[in-house]
Design a protein around this motif. Structure first.
Motif, PDB file in Angstrom:
ATOM      1  N   VAL A  12       0.831  -1.203   0.000  1.00 15.35           N
ATOM      2  CA  VAL A  12       0.000   0.000   0.000  1.00 15.35           C
ATOM      3  C   VAL A  12       0.868   1.257   0.000  1.00 15.35           C
ATOM      4  O   VAL A  12       0.649   2.200  -0.775  1.00 15.35           O
ATOM      5  CB  VAL A  12      -0.956  -0.016   1.203  1.00 15.35           C
ATOM      6  N   ILE A  13       1.892   1.275   0.850  1.00 18.73           N
ATOM      7  CA  ILE A  13       2.771   2.443   0.930  1.00 18.73           C
ATOM      8  C   ILE A  13       3.527   2.636  -0.386  1.00 18.73           C
ATOM      9  O   ILE A  13       3.669   3.762  -0.890  1.00 18.73           O
ATOM     10  CB  ILE A  13       3.746   2.291   2.115  1.00 18.73           C
ATOM     11  N   PHE A  14       3.995   1.536  -0.961  1.00 16.93           N
ATOM     12  CA  PHE A  14       4.720   1.630  -2.229  1.00 16.93           C
ATOM     13  C   PHE A  14       3.822   2.176  -3.344  1.00 16.93           C
ATOM     14  O   PHE A  14       4.250   3.016  -4.145  1.00 16.93           O
ATOM     15  CB  PHE A  14       5.260   0.251  -2.607  1.00 16.93           C
ATOM     16  N   ALA A  15       2.563   1.700  -3.380  1.00 17.48           N
ATOM     17  CA  ALA A  15       1.632   2.185  -4.397  1.00 17.48           C
ATOM     18  C   ALA A  15       1.344   3.670  -4.212  1.00 17.48           C
ATOM     19  O   ALA A  15       1.309   4.433  -5.192  1.00 17.48           O
ATOM     20  CB  ALA A  15       0.336   1.375  -4.351  1.00 17.48           C
ATOM     21  N   LEU A  16       1.156   4.103  -2.949  1.00 19.88           N
ATOM     22  CA  LEU A  16       0.900   5.517  -2.700  1.00 19.88           C
ATOM     23  C   LEU A  16       2.095   6.378  -3.084  1.00 19.88           C
ATOM     24  O   LEU A  16       1.933   7.479  -3.645  1.00 19.88           O
ATOM     25  CB  LEU A  16       0.544   5.729  -1.219  1.00 19.88           C
ATOM     26  N   VAL A  17       3.305   5.894  -2.800  1.00 22.45           N
ATOM     27  CA  VAL A  17       4.499   6.654  -3.155  1.00 22.45           C
ATOM     28  C   VAL A  17       4.630   6.769  -4.667  1.00 22.45           C
ATOM     29  O   VAL A  17       4.954   7.845  -5.206  1.00 22.45           O
ATOM     30  CB  VAL A  17       5.746   5.996  -2.538  1.00 22.45           C
ATOM     31  N   MET A  18       4.365   5.682  -5.388  1.00 22.74           N
ATOM     32  CA  MET A  18       4.455   5.722  -6.844  1.00 22.74           C
ATOM     33  C   MET A  18       3.418   6.668  -7.446  1.00 22.74           C
ATOM     34  O   MET A  18       3.740   7.480  -8.331  1.00 22.74           O
ATOM     35  CB  MET A  18       4.266   4.311  -7.405  1.00 22.74           C
ATOM     36  N   VAL A  19       2.177   6.569  -6.962  1.00 28.56           N
ATOM     37  CA  VAL A  19       1.139   7.459  -7.471  1.00 28.56           C
ATOM     38  C   VAL A  19       1.451   8.911  -7.122  1.00 28.56           C
ATOM     39  O   VAL A  19       1.283   9.824  -7.950  1.00 28.56           O
ATOM     40  CB  VAL A  19      -0.232   7.043  -6.917  1.00 28.56           C
ATOM     41  N   GLY A  20       1.918   9.156  -5.899  1.00 26.02           N
ATOM     42  CA  GLY A  20       2.257  10.515  -5.497  1.00 26.02           C
ATOM     43  C   GLY A  20       3.409  11.088  -6.300  1.00 26.02           C
ATOM     44  O   GLY A  20       3.381  12.262  -6.702  1.00 26.02           O
ATOM     45  N   ALA A  21       4.422  10.266  -6.565  1.00 27.95           N
ATOM     46  CA  ALA A  21       5.559  10.746  -7.352  1.00 27.95           C
ATOM     47  C   ALA A  21       5.151  11.055  -8.791  1.00 27.95           C
ATOM     48  O   ALA A  21       5.531  12.087  -9.360  1.00 27.95           O
ATOM     49  CB  ALA A  21       6.680   9.705  -7.332  1.00 27.95           C
ATOM     50  N   THR A  22       4.343  10.167  -9.379  1.00 23.80           N
ATOM     51  CA  THR A  22       3.892  10.402 -10.747  1.00 23.80           C
ATOM     52  C   THR A  22       3.005  11.632 -10.836  1.00 23.80           C
ATOM     53  O   THR A  22       3.172  12.500 -11.707  1.00 23.80           O
ATOM     54  CB  THR A  22       3.142   9.170 -11.274  1.00 23.80           C
TER      55      THR A  22
END
Length: 521
Positions: free
Chosen positions: A49-59
């Motif tokens: 979940v944290i990894f997905a949020l970081v990826m979406v936030g970075a993009t």
């Protein structure tokens, strides 16, 4: 014979009343004792979940940064005037949306089990509901920060101005959340809060119309940014205005005062949680449970049914009216009365006219038909509840004594009149009649297809996905209706001639009413 009086709780008979903190600690201990997952299994889920949020936030952050740099390159008075108008559209829309969403779910809610086992006891109700209240306040603050970040950064505002807007937006939406908690304590307060939300929605249309219909500015390279609380000219060649200025100091003082007032309001509202009725709190929990079930099945229509059912349960009953005529005329009359029994949906629908005018005012003319189509879809879809009920009930179709195709035509006539009126009002923003026809045909065919859709199919082999095995019928459920909407907009988005803008949407519209739908199982 002794007279019966009110039951008085005596701690000497049952023991001391436990504190809410002790009850939560005991429930947490019981849940952990029955857990069958290891720590590493839970850590793996949290990591994903944290990894997905970081990826979406970075993009998303990279996209916003790029668009901000592109928009900041515009130094004309037109771009400056656009940035000055954004707060007058964004703030009423955010406040209205927050009021409606929070009041539809509570905002403070609890499950039926909590309402039966805990809220009906002498335990301090305010202490039991305080964690949910804190979650609501936190969500409102996060939504405010994200909305200000996206709304102001996309139009090229300096990052100092984006931070100022985010601060004031967080304060505004947090105070709005506190107001909804106060309104939840009384039915009359909730009604007045919804009326205020409707008024704010209509108020946002005024600057949007002014933005869309204003004459083009002839002066170039004369930029004067006016933010939410920052007012004053600055050198447009700089990326951002200096932080330590008279205006910046004034904003700092205003921000600190706003945060202080917001903090006091949050604390004071938390002390009134014991005034919330158990019925309103449990109703919000049931609505959230129903919405979670609809989200799992990816059924947008079921999600609308859950919200509609909650509304009519609160209304209770209405005065019945005698029908008129027979067959198709009678069904049209009943559909007209059904829509008028919930007039707030019409107010929201016409308030969504702010979307095409606001997009037209930004200068992105290519996006105006697309924005108008999706806004009209959202405005018209709540009016199709009758068709959805008929399309999923064989018994109701037989009771009405008509073919399902005829019923679909009859129940779509009143929403079609709304679509015609809505697109006519949006015509100045759309530009020409052919584009308006394509948008109106896309809206009508899209909402009819989504409302008359069959329930999700769980038949057939499962499809493997990172989320596990998923029935293939769930993939097509969310896009049902939007496919015809985009199909009607193809000649508009590809800038084809007005003839194709009339022929293709007209063919889709005729095909929708000509094909005989399959009877529900």
């Amino acid at each position: 014979m002794t007279s019966e009086g009110p039951v008085v709780f005596d701690p000497a008979d049952f023991g001391a009343i436990p504190a809410a903190k002790e009850l939560r600690r005991w429930m947490r201990k019981v849940r952990r004792g029955k857990a069958d997952r290891t720590f590493w299994q839970q850590f793996e889920d949290i990591y994903l979940v944290i990894f997905a949020l970081v990826m979406v936030g970075a993009t998303g952050g990279n996209v916003i940064l790029h668009l901000n740099e592109k928009s900041a390159a515009c130094t004309s008075a037109s771009c400056s005037w656009l940035l000055d108008t954004v707060p007058w559209i964004l703030m009423p829309l955010l406040t209205s949306w927050m009021l409606r969403v929070l009041l539809s779910v509570g905002p403070v809610s609890a499950s039926r089990a909590t309402g039966f086992w805990l809220l009906a006891t002498p335990v301090d109700r305010a202490a039991l509901l305080r964690p949910t209240y804190r979650l609501v306040i936190g969500v409102a603050a996060v939504v405010g920060a994200l909305a200000a970040l996206i709304g102001f950064a996309l139009f090229g505002a300096a990052w100092s101005l984006v931070g100022e807007a985010a601060l004031l937006t967080i304060v505004l939406l947090t105070c709005t959340a506190c107001a909804t908690v106060w309104a939840q304590q009384s039915a009359s307060r909730s009604r007045w809060a919804l009326r205020i939300a409707d008024g704010l929605l209509l108020a946002a249309t005024v600057p949007a119309v002014v933005l869309a219909t204003r004459p083009e500015a002839n002066t170039q390279n004369t930029t004067a940014f006016v933010g939410v609380a920052y007012i004053g000219p600055y050198d447009s060649t700089q990326f951002s205005p200096p932080f330590v200025t008279t205006y910046g100091f004034r904003l700092l003082v205003i921000g600190l005062v706003a945060l202080l007032v917001c903090g006091v309001l949050v604390v004071v509202t938390a002390q009134t949680l014991d005034k919330l009725s158990r019925q309103s709190v449990v109703a919000g929990g049931e609505l959230l449970a129903g919405m979670a079930g609809a989200a799992i099945t990816m059924d947008v229509g079921l999600l609308a049914d859950v919200v509609s059912g909650r509304h009519w349960r609160q209304v209770g009953r209405l005065h019945s009216r005698r029908g008129r005529s027979s067959h198709v005329q009678a069904i049209m009359h009943r559909e007209f009365l059904r829509i008028l029994r919930w007039p707030r949906r019409l107010i929201v629908g016409f308030g969504l006219l702010v979307v095409p005018y606001a997009v037209a005012g930004t200068g992105y003319d290519v996006l105006v038909p697309l924005a108008a189509a999706f806004a009209g879809f959202i405005a018209t879809r709540p009016l199709m509840d009758g068709l959805r009920s008929v399309s999923r009930s064989t018994g109701l179709v037989r009771a009405l004594g008509m073919d399902l195709r005829d019923l679909r035509v009859a129940m779509s006539l009143v929403p079609a009149l709304f679509v015609i009126l809505w697109t006519a009002l949006a015509l100045p923003a759309l530009g020409d009649a052919a584009t308006a026809f394509a948008v109106g045909a896309g809206i009508l065919t899209g909402v009819i297809r989504q409302a008359s859709a069959k329930p999700p199919s769980y038949a057939g082999p499962l499809v493997a996905s990172p989320m596990g095995a998923i029935p293939p019928g769930l993939f097509s459920q969310p896009i049902r209706g939007f496919d015809l909407l985009l199909l009607c907009l193809v000649p508009v988005l590809l800038s084809w001639s007005p003839t194709w803008r009339l022929v293709i949407p007209g063919f889709v519209l005729a095909l929708m009413f000509a094909i005989k739908p399959r009877q529900p199982a």
